[in-house]
Design an enzyme around this catalytic site. Sequence first.
Site, mmCIF file in Angstrom:
data_model
loop_
_atom_site.group_PDB
_atom_site.id
_atom_site.type_symbol
_atom_site.label_atom_id
_atom_site.label_comp_id
_atom_site.label_asym_id
_atom_site.label_seq_id
_atom_site.Cartn_x
_atom_site.Cartn_y
_atom_site.Cartn_z
ATOM 1 N N CYS A 6 -6.600 0.124 -9.065
ATOM 2 C CA CYS A 6 -5.966 -1.170 -8.808
ATOM 3 C C CYS A 6 -4.791 -0.970 -7.860
ATOM 4 O O CYS A 6 -4.589 0.130 -7.350
ATOM 5 C CB CYS A 6 -5.553 -1.869 -10.097
ATOM 6 S SG CYS A 6 -4.161 -1.133 -10.936
ATOM 7 N N ALA A 7 -4.039 -2.010 -7.649
ATOM 8 C CA ALA A 7 -2.948 -1.948 -6.673
ATOM 9 C C ALA A 7 -1.903 -0.908 -7.063
ATOM 10 O O ALA A 7 -1.505 -0.078 -6.247
ATOM 11 C CB ALA A 7 -2.307 -3.320 -6.508
#
Length: 99
Positions: free
Chosen positions: A7-8
């Site tokens: 994810c980010a």
Amino acid sequence: MKILLICANGLSTSILMNKMQKWGKEKNIELEVRAVPMSEYLNVYKNFDCILIGPQISYQYNEIKANAIDVPVEKISPMDYGMSNVENIMKQVKACLGK
């Protein structure tokens, strides 16, 4: 089964990671799940059977797929991600791995 979640920044996906590990224990399924931010996946992806990408970075799917040679890459649906629907996510993993 070894699953890499990307994810980010690795924070929101770590919640999903914990739920997936709990699911594996409850089902007596050997499951290793690790959550990493986008900036770290190149260092570890080769150690995993499957890569799942969080919705917030789904636009980077093609880049990850091109870089992660020999490891299947899938996007987690925003609905399953948001609801931490581990059952659906694991169905996706099994389909991805041909199981």
